[in-house]
Design a protein around this motif. Structure first.
Motif, short mmCIF file in Angstrom:
data_model
loop_
_atom_site.label_atom_id
_atom_site.label_comp_id
_atom_site.label_asym_id
_atom_site.label_seq_id
_atom_site.Cartn_x
_atom_site.Cartn_y
_atom_site.Cartn_z
N GLU A 23 -34.81 -0.89 30.25
CA GLU A 23 -35.03 -2.86 30.19
C GLU A 23 -33.80 -3.56 30.86
OE1 GLU A 23 -34.45 -5.32 28.46
OE2 GLU A 23 -33.92 -4.11 26.61
N GLN A 24 -34.30 -4.26 31.90
CA GLN A 24 -33.22 -5.17 32.41
C GLN A 24 -33.12 -6.74 31.69
OE1 GLN A 24 -29.87 -3.88 33.85
NE2 GLN A 24 -31.47 -2.24 32.51
N GLU A 25 -33.85 -6.78 31.10
CA GLU A 25 -34.14 -8.17 30.29
C GLU A 25 -32.77 -8.59 29.44
OE1 GLU A 25 -38.10 -9.29 29.48
OE2 GLU A 25 -38.88 -9.34 30.68
N THR A 26 -32.74 -7.70 28.94
CA THR A 26 -30.98 -7.44 27.79
C THR A 26 -30.31 -6.49 27.47
OG1 THR A 26 -31.68 -5.91 26.63
CG2 THR A 26 -33.21 -7.81 25.81
N ASN A 27 -28.66 -7.19 27.81
CA ASN A 27 -27.51 -6.79 28.06
C ASN A 27 -27.62 -5.19 26.15
OD1 ASN A 27 -27.45 -8.50 25.42
ND2 ASN A 27 -25.13 -8.59 26.50
N ASP A 28 -26.58 -4.65 27.15
CA ASP A 28 -26.57 -3.18 26.19
C ASP A 28 -26.06 -3.86 24.76
OD1 ASP A 28 -26.49 -1.81 27.78
OD2 ASP A 28 -24.68 -2.17 28.88
N PHE A 29 -25.81 -5.79 24.34
CA PHE A 29 -25.15 -5.36 23.27
C PHE A 29 -26.90 -5.70 22.44
CE2 PHE A 29 -23.98 -9.48 20.48
CZ PHE A 29 -23.59 -8.09 19.16
N GLU A 30 -27.64 -6.72 22.75
CA GLU A 30 -28.84 -6.92 22.61
C GLU A 30 -29.63 -5.94 22.21
OE1 GLU A 30 -32.84 -10.05 23.54
OE2 GLU A 30 -31.01 -10.21 24.10
N LYS A 31 -29.58 -4.71 23.65
CA LYS A 31 -30.32 -3.10 23.26
C LYS A 31 -30.01 -2.34 21.62
CE LYS A 31 -30.70 -2.35 27.88
NZ LYS A 31 -30.32 -3.34 28.37
N CYS A 32 -28.05 -2.75 21.87
CA CYS A 32 -27.63 -2.12 20.12
C CYS A 32 -28.28 -2.89 19.41
CB CYS A 32 -26.08 -2.53 20.23
SG CYS A 32 -25.86 -1.67 21.56
N LEU A 33 -28.58 -4.35 19.13
CA LEU A 33 -28.76 -4.97 18.31
C LEU A 33 -30.39 -5.25 17.36
CD1 LEU A 33 -27.57 -8.61 19.03
CD2 LEU A 33 -27.37 -7.08 17.03
N TYR A 34 -31.69 -4.36 19.15
CA TYR A 34 -33.27 -4.87 18.44
C TYR A 34 -33.00 -2.79 18.13
CZ TYR A 34 -34.19 -3.06 23.71
OH TYR A 34 -34.15 -2.32 24.52
N SER A 35 -32.04 -2.13 18.30
CA SER A 35 -32.56 -0.58 18.36
C SER A 35 -32.03 -0.55 16.76
CB SER A 35 -31.69 0.13 18.99
OG SER A 35 -32.40 -0.09 20.67
N VAL A 36 -30.22 -1.12 16.17
CA VAL A 36 -29.91 -0.64 15.26
C VAL A 36 -30.18 -1.78 13.71
CG1 VAL A 36 -28.14 0.85 14.08
CG2 VAL A 36 -28.51 1.41 16.42
N SER A 37 -31.09 -1.21 12.72
CA SER A 37 -30.97 -1.76 11.66
C SER A 37 -29.42 -2.00 11.14
CB SER A 37 -31.54 -2.64 11.44
OG SER A 37 -32.29 -1.59 10.73
N ALA A 38 -28.57 -2.96 9.91
CA ALA A 38 -28.18 -2.57 8.71
C ALA A 38 -27.76 -3.26 8.14
CB ALA A 38 -26.31 -2.31 10.09
N PRO A 39 -27.12 -3.88 7.35
CA PRO A 39 -26.89 -5.08 6.39
C PRO A 39 -26.01 -6.15 6.68
CG PRO A 39 -25.82 -3.07 5.03
CD PRO A 39 -26.67 -2.45 6.44
N VAL A 40 -24.72 -5.48 7.35
CA VAL A 40 -24.59 -6.42 8.11
C VAL A 40 -23.14 -5.58 9.57
CG1 VAL A 40 -22.45 -5.36 7.08
CG2 VAL A 40 -22.48 -7.82 8.59
N THR A 41 -23.68 -6.40 10.97
CA THR A 41 -23.22 -5.92 11.73
C THR A 41 -21.85 -6.50 12.71
OG1 THR A 41 -25.26 -5.45 12.53
CG2 THR A 41 -24.19 -5.18 14.27
N LEU A 42 -21.32 -5.60 12.96
CA LEU A 42 -19.93 -6.00 13.34
C LEU A 42 -19.79 -6.22 15.42
CD1 LEU A 42 -19.00 -5.66 9.93
CD2 LEU A 42 -16.91 -6.59 10.84
N ALA A 43 -19.36 -6.89 15.79
CA ALA A 43 -19.44 -6.64 16.97
C ALA A 43 -17.90 -6.87 17.30
CB ALA A 43 -20.42 -7.31 17.77
N LEU A 44 -17.45 -6.20 18.55
CA LEU A 44 -15.74 -5.81 18.46
C LEU A 44 -15.80 -5.97 19.88
CD1 LEU A 44 -15.83 -5.61 15.85
CD2 LEU A 44 -13.84 -3.75 16.88
N GLY A 45 -15.28 -6.40 20.88
CA GLY A 45 -14.98 -6.94 22.61
C GLY A 45 -16.70 -6.95 22.91
N MET A 46 -17.21 -8.18 22.68
CA MET A 46 -18.38 -8.65 23.07
C MET A 46 -17.62 -10.47 23.75
SD MET A 46 -21.40 -6.26 22.74
CE MET A 46 -21.12 -5.29 21.94
#
Length: 231
Positions: free
Chosen positions: A87-110
């Motif tokens: 799907e092309q409604e979201t960027n790759d960062f958002e694809k990661c966010l809705y695909s993987v859940s975690a107690p805390v998510t750190l985003a580097l290089g965004m």
């Protein structure tokens, strides 16, 4: 276009009980990535961010994205689980966010680099930051997404910025040189940049009826304290 909920490919929802580090294609501190991976975090490459992580000495466990910027998807499937989402409604960062859940998510290089990529990262944090704790990390700051009350201990005179991504009312704060009590923050109206900690507990309370997403922005030296406060 498809919505995120109808993404194609191997789009199983993955729940991690460990902190997750999502790597984008922008600049990030390789030593920090190695430290986080060495501490047991799950590393996820956001499409071509997987190549950047590998160049920094860390092989991601997952690669997620539409794979338009990944160097060699076939080779990557020999190293890690690769999840292609078309799907092309979201960027790759958002694809990661809705695909993987975690107690805390750190985003580097965004953030940093291309300004539109930074804006896209803030858009994703606005969408998901009320329900989960996301930390945008660059070479200077760590910005934690929050959707309500928060407590953290900070050293005296540490720079503290509270930046609203949506409108929200603050009913009380403690431990800040410039209190947030009774203030409404909203982009284009008022922000809370360049405050400072008095030393010790910092407590922030928001009105339940206006709990939007905001960022608590601290110097990068406070990253461990941020993660500990979340966990």
């Amino acid at each position: 276009m498809q919505s995120p909920s109808s993404s194609q490919g191997d789009a199983a929802r993955i729940a991690s009980d460990r902190p997750v580090v999502i790597i984008g294609g922008g600049d990030f501190d390789a030593a920090l990535l190695n430290r986080l991976a060495g501490a047991g975090a799950m590393v996820v490459g956001a499409d071509g961010g997987a190549d950047a992580a590998l160049a920094a000495g860390v092989t991601p466990e997952l690669v997620i994205g539409d794979l338009d910027s990944l160097s060699d998807a076939a080779a990557w499937r020999q190293r890690a689980r690769v999840i292609r989402i078309t799907e092309q409604e979201t960027n790759d960062f958002e694809k990661c966010l809705y695909s993987v859940s975690a107690p805390v998510t750190l985003a580097l290089g965004m953030t940093g680099g291309r300004f539109d990529h930074t804006l896209a990262a803030l858009h994703a944090v606005t969408r998901y930051g009320a329900e989960r704790r996301i930390v945008l990390v660059d070479g200077v700051d760590a910005a934690l997404s929050l959707g309500g009350d928060f407590d953290i201990d900070l050293p005296v005179d540490m720079r503290v910025s509270v930046y609203p991504l949506e409108k929200l009312d603050f009913v009380h704060s403690e431990g800040l040189a410039y209190p947030l009590t009774g203030l409404t923050l909203m982009p284009g109206l008022r922000t809370g940049t360049s405050n400072r900690a008095l030393g010790g507990p910092v407590r922030i309370r928001t009105a339940p009826e206006t709990r939007g997403v905001y960022l608590l922005v601290l110097p990068l030296s406070a990253l461990d304290a941020l993660v500990s406060a979340v966990l």
